[in-house]
Design an enzyme around this catalytic site. Structure first.
Site, mmCIF file in Angstrom:
data_model
loop_
_atom_site.group_PDB
_atom_site.id
_atom_site.type_symbol
_atom_site.label_atom_id
_atom_site.label_comp_id
_atom_site.label_asym_id
_atom_site.label_seq_id
_atom_site.Cartn_x
_atom_site.Cartn_y
_atom_site.Cartn_z
ATOM 1 N N GLY A 119 -11.353 3.914 0.527
ATOM 2 C CA GLY A 119 -12.330 4.717 1.241
ATOM 3 C C GLY A 119 -13.601 3.987 1.619
ATOM 4 O O GLY A 119 -14.576 4.605 2.047
ATOM 5 N N CYS A 124 -6.802 -27.972 4.568
ATOM 6 C CA CYS A 124 -5.613 -27.428 5.234
ATOM 7 C C CYS A 124 -5.176 -28.414 6.314
ATOM 8 O O CYS A 124 -5.967 -28.766 7.194
ATOM 9 C CB CYS A 124 -5.914 -26.065 5.855
ATOM 10 S SG CYS A 124 -4.606 -25.471 6.954
ATOM 11 N N ASP A 177 -7.825 -7.565 0.520
ATOM 12 C CA ASP A 177 -6.887 -7.777 1.621
ATOM 13 C C ASP A 177 -7.582 -7.353 2.888
ATOM 14 O O ASP A 177 -8.478 -6.488 2.855
ATOM 15 C CB ASP A 177 -5.624 -6.920 1.462
ATOM 16 C CG ASP A 177 -5.866 -5.495 1.938
ATOM 17 O OD1 ASP A 177 -6.591 -4.755 1.222
ATOM 18 O OD2 ASP A 177 -5.397 -5.120 3.023
ATOM 19 N N ASP A 224 0.859 -1.180 0.000
ATOM 20 C CA ASP A 224 0.000 0.000 0.000
ATOM 21 C C ASP A 224 0.902 1.238 0.000
ATOM 22 O O ASP A 224 2.127 1.128 -0.011
ATOM 23 C CB ASP A 224 -0.943 -0.026 1.200
ATOM 24 C CG ASP A 224 -0.197 0.158 2.509
ATOM 25 O OD1 ASP A 224 1.045 0.320 2.489
ATOM 26 O OD2 ASP A 224 -0.839 0.121 3.559
ATOM 27 N N SER A 225 0.302 2.410 0.019
ATOM 28 C CA SER A 225 1.098 3.631 -0.157
ATOM 29 C C SER A 225 1.474 4.288 1.154
ATOM 30 O O SER A 225 2.185 5.276 1.169
ATOM 31 C CB SER A 225 0.286 4.626 -0.970
ATOM 32 O OG SER A 225 -0.835 5.050 -0.204
ATOM 33 N N GLY A 226 0.971 3.773 2.257
ATOM 34 C CA GLY A 226 1.254 4.391 3.542
ATOM 35 C C GLY A 226 0.264 5.481 3.905
ATOM 36 O O GLY A 226 0.220 5.919 5.057
ATOM 37 N N GLY A 227 -0.525 5.913 2.937
ATOM 38 C CA GLY A 227 -1.471 6.994 3.207
ATOM 39 C C GLY A 227 -2.418 6.649 4.348
ATOM 40 O O GLY A 227 -2.523 7.389 5.329
ATOM 41 N N PHE A 228 -3.036 5.493 4.257
ATOM 42 C CA PHE A 228 -4.008 5.084 5.263
ATOM 43 C C PHE A 228 -3.385 5.048 6.663
ATOM 44 O O PHE A 228 -3.993 5.494 7.643
ATOM 45 C CB PHE A 228 -4.585 3.714 4.894
ATOM 46 C CG PHE A 228 -5.700 3.284 5.784
ATOM 47 C CD1 PHE A 228 -6.964 3.825 5.639
ATOM 48 C CD2 PHE A 228 -5.500 2.337 6.782
ATOM 49 C CE1 PHE A 228 -8.015 3.434 6.467
ATOM 50 C CE2 PHE A 228 -6.536 1.949 7.615
ATOM 51 C CZ PHE A 228 -7.794 2.500 7.455
ATOM 52 N N ASP A 278 -2.670 8.336 -1.522
ATOM 53 C CA ASP A 278 -4.000 8.952 -1.543
ATOM 54 C C ASP A 278 -4.376 9.441 -0.159
ATOM 55 O O ASP A 278 -3.724 9.099 0.831
ATOM 56 C CB ASP A 278 -5.050 7.929 -2.020
ATOM 57 C CG ASP A 278 -5.174 6.743 -1.070
ATOM 58 O OD1 ASP A 278 -4.187 6.458 -0.342
ATOM 59 O OD2 ASP A 278 -6.222 6.087 -1.056
ATOM 60 N N GLN A 310 -11.479 7.268 -4.857
ATOM 61 C CA GLN A 310 -12.021 7.765 -3.589
ATOM 62 C C GLN A 310 -13.396 8.383 -3.863
ATOM 63 O O GLN A 310 -14.036 7.997 -4.836
ATOM 64 C CB GLN A 310 -11.040 8.761 -2.944
ATOM 65 C CG GLN A 310 -9.754 8.116 -2.407
ATOM 66 C CD GLN A 310 -10.007 7.213 -1.192
ATOM 67 O OE1 GLN A 310 -11.109 7.154 -0.630
ATOM 68 N NE2 GLN A 310 -8.963 6.455 -0.799
#
Lengths: 379, 379
Positions: free
Chosen positions: B224, B314, B274, B95-99, B149, B197
Site C-alpha cells: 500500500g 557488470c 522489488d 505476489d498474490s495477484g491482488g494488486f 490482500d 496495509q
C-alpha cells in the site's frame, strides 16, 4: 596489415565442396561459414557476448545502406569504425547498399553515375555512386567490402539483364579505382569482393564470372540469386556460376538461405553465406533444429518440456524447453525473440561446422543427402 | 525442506539499516536485496544466464495474476513448478495477484469472498479468493508467497482504509488456514509473507503491523505504499511501519522504487525490494548509473564512446558505449532494450550490495547521504 588470404585445406571427392581458412586482419574464418546479419550494427536481439559464446559466430555482416543512414558516417568515423562502435572485434563484411537502395528506399533513379534515392526513414535525398559507396565502406571499416552493383529482379528480360550486368561491371572498375586511390582509415586492410550478376542467363553469368575473375580480387561473390526464382533454379545458376569462378578464391553466395540451401550450395563450391532468415524467422516463431522445422507457436509444444535442441552444443538451445519458449511467444515476451534468434543462429553455425568436418572426413556428399530431408521435415 | 530463516549479521548504529542472510530451500539471499520482476516467468529482455552472470540476481519475482492467465496452472504443474519451467533455480517470490486484479483486470468486484474479475487478455471471468490464490501459488511453487490482500488507492478515506485493512486481515487468516491444509507440490517449503496495509493512517498502519506481527510468519511485507503518494510520505509511513514490525524477520517493501528510494528505506530497516522500474524505465531509455540518471536518447551521448558505466562490475555495462546504446535506441534495435535492462538491473544489484557492505563496515548512513544526490543527479 595484410590482404585477405584463402587456404584450401580439404576438397570433397564426390562434390565441389571445399573446406578452407580465410585470414583477415581481424582474425581467421573457417569456411564454409555462415555470417549472421547485423543490419544496423547489431544482430537483432543478440548481444555481442552471445554471438561469441552461444552462436559461435566468426564473422558478421553490416548493411552499408542502414549504417550510412543510422548512426551515419560521422559517428562511425568518430568511433574509429564499426568494430569499435559495436564491440565486435572479429571480421566484419559490409554489403554495398545496392540491394537495399533497390528494395527499401522510397524512390530511386539509376543512372550511369549511380543511384539517387530517398531514405526510407525520413525521405531525405541521397546519391550512391561506386565512389561514394567505397568511401562510405572505408568509413565503416569492414574487413570485406562489397562492390556497388545493380541486382536485377527475377524475372528480368535478357536485355535488362545484359545492360544491368555491364553497368555493374563498369561500376566495379570505378570501385577498384576509388579503393586504389584511398587508404584504409583504421590501420587494417579492407578487401573488395566483386559480384557476379547476369540474372538467369547462362551466357551472361559466364561472362560476368569471367570478368569478375579477371580482377584477381581476394574473394568473389555471387549476387542476383535468391531473389524470387525457384530454389532449383537458384541451385542450377549457383552451380553454373561456381564453375566459372577461380578455384582458389573464397566464394560468397549473397542472401542465401535455408539450412538445406546452405548444404546444396556448399556442394557446388560456395564458401560463405549470409541471410536474415535465422533471425527474422526466429522472431516469427520458426525454429530450425537438428530434427527439422518447428513452429514454436503451435499448441503441440504446450507441455513439451524437452530442450529446444540439445544436439548442437549451444547452452541456450539446451537450457530452455520448447514449452517455455512457446509460452514466451504467446505472452509476447522479448526473451522469446532472444532465445529463438540465438538458437537459430547457433543451429546455422553448428550445421555449417558439421559440413566442414564432413568435407575434411570425405563424407560430405552422402551426409548432405541424408541431412536435407531431416532438415526440411516438420518436427 | 525447511522454513525460511533470517539471520541478522550487522546493524547500523546511525540508522535502522541491517544486513542479513535469508535462507530458503533454493539457496540463500543476502539482504538488503533487490528482486528483479519476472512478471510472466521472464525478466523482460534478460536471459536467465544474464540474470545470473551479469545482473547477479539472487531472487526474482513472478506475478501470480499473469502466470495464472498465461501459461496457466495446468502447464506450470506439468512442468513441475515455475523454477523448472523457466530454468531459474534460485529463490523465487510470487505476489498474490491482488494488486494486478485491482490495477490491470478489465472489471472487478470485491466481496468478502474475494475478487471477481475479467482477464485483461481475453475478457474471461475469474475469481480470486484467499484460498484460490494459495492454491495457485502452490502450483506456481515460489519459495516466498504473498498473502491475498486489497491494496487501497492513494488517497483513501479513513473509512475505506479501515474496512479494507480489516478485510485484508480476515483474508490473511484464510490464507494461513488454506496453507496449513495443503502441502507443497514440489518437495520444498513455501513461506507465506503477510502484508501490512492501512494506507496513510498511522493508527491503522500500527494496528495492521501488530496484527501481521502476531502471525509469527517467517517474513513480513509492507504494502500500500508507492501507489501515488509523495516520496516523503512513503518514507514516513515506511519508517513508521517498520517500527512496529518484528526486528528478527525480513521485511519486504513492495513495489519500491528508485535507487534513492532503496537507500532511504534501507535506513528504516527494509530488507527486500522489488520494482519494475529498472527494466521498464530501461526500455524507455532511462538509465540509472553510478554518476546519476541518463536519458540515453539524448543527442548529448551521440559521440560519447565511454562505457555506459564501468564502476559496477557488470561486463555488459562496461562493454558497450553510451553512443552505441543511443544508436540502438534511435534505430529501435531490440539489443538496446536488452543492454539497458541488464545495465539497470546490474546497477540496482550493485548499489544494494554496496549498501550491505557499508552496513557491515558501519558507514552506511553517511555513505547513503553522500550517494543520494549523486544518484538523483542528471548525468
Amino acid at each position: 596489415m595484410a590482404d585477405l588470404t584463402f587456404e584450401l585445406i580439404a576438397e570433397d571427392k564426390f562434390s565441389k565442396a571445399r573446406a578452407g581458412v580465410v585470414t583477415t586482419d581481424h582474425g581467421v574464418i573457417e569456411t564454409p561459414i555462415f555470417m549472421p546479419v547485423g543490419t544496423i550494427g547489431s544482430v537483432k536481439a543478440v548481444t555481442q557476448q552471445q554471438l561469441l559464446n552461444d552462436v559461435k559466430a566468426q564473422i558478421i555482416l553490416g548493411n552499408t545502406y542502414h549504417l550510412y543512414l543510422r548512426p551515419g558516417i560521422e559517428i562511425l568515423e568518430a568511433a574509429g569504425g564499426l568494430h569499435r562502435f559495436n564491440g565486435w572485434h572479429k571480421p566484419i563484411l559490409t554489403d554495398s547498399g545496392g540491394f537495399q537502395v533497390f528494395s527499401l528506399a522510397a524512390q530511386r533513379k539509376i543512372t550511369e553515375e549511380g543511384a539517387l534515392f530517398r531514405s526510407h526513414i525520413d525521405g531525405s535525398k541521397h546519391m550512391f555512386s561506386p565512389e561514394r559507396v567505397m568511401d562510405i565502406q572505408r568509413s565503416i571499416g569492414a574487413d570485406i567490402i562489397m562492390a556497388f552493383d545493380e541486382c536485377p529482379p527475377y524475372p528480368s528480360t535478357y536485355d535488362y539483364a545484359y545492360n544491368s550486368m555491364n553497368l555493374t561491371h563498369r561500376w566495379l572498375d570505378r570501385c577498384f579505382k576509388r579503393l586504389d586511390e584511398t587508404a584504409p582509415k583504421y590501420g587494417y586492410t579492407q578487401n573488395l569482393f566483386p559480384i557476379v550478376q547476369g540474372s538467369t542467363y547462362k551466357d551472361l553469368r559466364k561472362a560476368s564470372a569471367e570478368y569478375i575473375a579477371s580482377k584477381n580480387s581476394t574473394g568473389v561473390a555471387i549476387g542476383g540469386l535468391s531473389v524470387g526464382e525457384p530454389p532449383e533454379m537458384m541451385y542450377e545458376y549457383c552451380a553454373f556460376t561456381c564453375e566459372h569462378l577461380p578455384w582458389n578464391k573464397p566464394r560468397y553466395l549473397m542472401g542465401v538461405g535455408t539450412p538445406w540451401d546452405l548444404l546444396e550450395n556448399i556442394s557446388y563450391g560456395v564458401d560463405m553465406f549470409d541471410c536474415v532468415m535465422p533471425t527474422r524467422n526466429g522472431r516469427n516463431a520458426m525454429l530450425f533444429t537438428s530434427k527439422g522445422v518447428i513452429n514454436i507457436d503451435n499448441k503441440k509444444w504446450e507441455k513439451d518440456f524437452s530442450p529446444i535442441d540439445d544436439a548442437i552444443g549451444c547452452e541456450v538451445s539446451s537450457y530452455y524447453s520448447k514449452a517455455y519458449l512457446r509460452h514466451l511467444f504467446k505472452a509476447k515476451e522479448i526473451l522469446g525473440l532472444q532465445i529463438a534468434s540465438i538458437h537459430n543462429l547457433a543451429f546455422y553455425l553448428h550445421l555449417i561446422k558439421e559440413a566442414r568436418k564432413k568435407i575434411q572426413e570425405g563424407t560430405f556428399n552422402s551426409w548432405k543427402n541424408e541431412m536435407i530431408p531431416i532438415l526440411k521435415s516438420k518436427a
